[in-house]
Motif scaffolding. Sequence first.
Motif, mmCIF file in Angstrom:
data_model
loop_
_atom_site.group_PDB
_atom_site.id
_atom_site.type_symbol
_atom_site.label_atom_id
_atom_site.label_comp_id
_atom_site.label_asym_id
_atom_site.label_seq_id
_atom_site.Cartn_x
_atom_site.Cartn_y
_atom_site.Cartn_z
ATOM 1 N N MET A 1 -0.289 3.955 18.451
ATOM 2 C CA MET A 1 1.323 4.251 19.394
ATOM 3 C C MET A 1 0.871 5.054 20.999
ATOM 4 O O MET A 1 1.775 4.696 21.833
ATOM 5 N N HIS A 2 0.480 6.324 20.566
ATOM 6 C CA HIS A 2 -0.308 6.839 21.842
ATOM 7 C C HIS A 2 -0.554 5.737 23.126
ATOM 8 O O HIS A 2 -0.316 6.195 24.058
ATOM 9 N N ALA A 3 -2.107 5.311 21.959
ATOM 10 C CA ALA A 3 -2.991 4.124 23.260
ATOM 11 C C ALA A 3 -1.708 3.689 23.830
ATOM 12 O O ALA A 3 -2.062 3.363 25.358
ATOM 13 N N PHE A 4 -0.970 2.864 23.462
ATOM 14 C CA PHE A 4 0.171 2.088 23.867
ATOM 15 C C PHE A 4 0.699 2.722 25.157
ATOM 16 O O PHE A 4 1.902 2.028 26.000
ATOM 17 N N GLY B 1 -0.004 4.655 26.953
ATOM 18 C CA GLY B 1 -0.867 4.505 27.934
ATOM 19 C C GLY B 1 -0.871 3.137 28.408
ATOM 20 O O GLY B 1 -1.248 3.050 30.241
ATOM 21 N N LEU B 2 -1.122 1.967 27.544
ATOM 22 C CA LEU B 2 -0.416 1.033 28.450
ATOM 23 C C LEU B 2 0.417 1.305 29.117
ATOM 24 O O LEU B 2 0.818 0.067 30.735
ATOM 25 N N GLY B 3 1.753 1.433 28.871
ATOM 26 C CA GLY B 3 2.503 1.160 29.354
ATOM 27 C C GLY B 3 2.897 1.794 31.231
ATOM 28 O O GLY B 3 3.538 1.724 31.937
ATOM 29 N N VAL B 4 2.121 2.711 31.131
ATOM 30 C CA VAL B 4 1.429 3.713 32.262
ATOM 31 C C VAL B 4 0.257 3.131 33.333
ATOM 32 O O VAL B 4 1.163 2.796 34.166
#
Length: 350
Positions: A86-89, A91-94
């Motif tokens: 969830m936190h990896a995504f 990062g993708l959003g950033v």
Amino acid sequence: MLAASTVGYLTSSVIAGFSIARLGVGRLLALSTVLASVSLTGWAFAPGLLPVAGCALALGLGSGAIDSGLNAYAAGAFGPRHMNWMHAFFGLGVAVGPLIMTAALGAGLSWRWGYGLVAAGQLALAVAFASTVRAWRDRGAAGPSTAPASGQVPPAAVPVAETLRLPAVWLGALAFLLYVGVEFGAGLWAFLLLTEGRGLTAAVAGICVSGYWTSLFLGRVVQGMVAERLGSALVLRGSLVGLVVGAVLIALPGPAWLAVTGLAVVGFAAAPVFPLLTLTTADRVGARHADRAIGMQIGLAGLGGAIGPTVIGVLIARTSVEALGPALVALTLGLLALHAAATRRPVRPA
């Protein structure tokens, strides 16, 4: 704009941890994403700076509640792997956000279209959250929407003062402040260190900084699976030690590759820290206090994102760019000490 959004984020992220008991996670997320969508729409149509600042405050209020609500839910419903993913995504959003604005400008559209597109996405999320309120409740989050077990005191019935008296709550929140200071501080100032301090060209330094954020993303994907096998506590301790090692490599005087290696180590080691600190909150403070503690942690994390890079920037301005390494060493050692103090006497889940 930054001050207004930070105030909103801090306020709502802390309050969200205390209000989940009354609203439920699903309703909180639906209302918060509506607020975020309205705020971004306001940016798209704002005629001047004053309305933009007001919308920034509202966007901070929505964003803080979204972060707290999702993390509180995930801490009870997910395991280490999915929490990290969830936190990896995130990062993708950033990474995707600037691309959306770039695409709008590249197509000859006004910058207002960039915010309008993201506002539409937030509105779609709000509809999704609103239509799945019952599912969020039934999934059995650690939050108060879960039916309490026999003899368990519902979190809503626990006095707020009881939560605030727990040292582990404050130690954990401070740990989040230091962690985000490390993550953002390294990402923001590494380019300056590599170019002015270690002699790399701007192009090469830019690639290296991009590699730092990439290692953060990949680390969350990989270490989420590792934590599922080895346990969150072991992976978290190893990551905190890895942060110190990476910071020392950045601080050591030497060739550029040494600092680049340290930057990659910091990124990979930092990857599971935020999600696993959130996931293990109940172990430190007890399940009855977990939602409130997570809200405070998210709030202090937002504050750390503002304070950490600023303090490092002041140190660099008054000394030299080489101050980045020692500053990161100090922050990572402080983070390691805070986590050790917070977990010295684990609380049994209530």
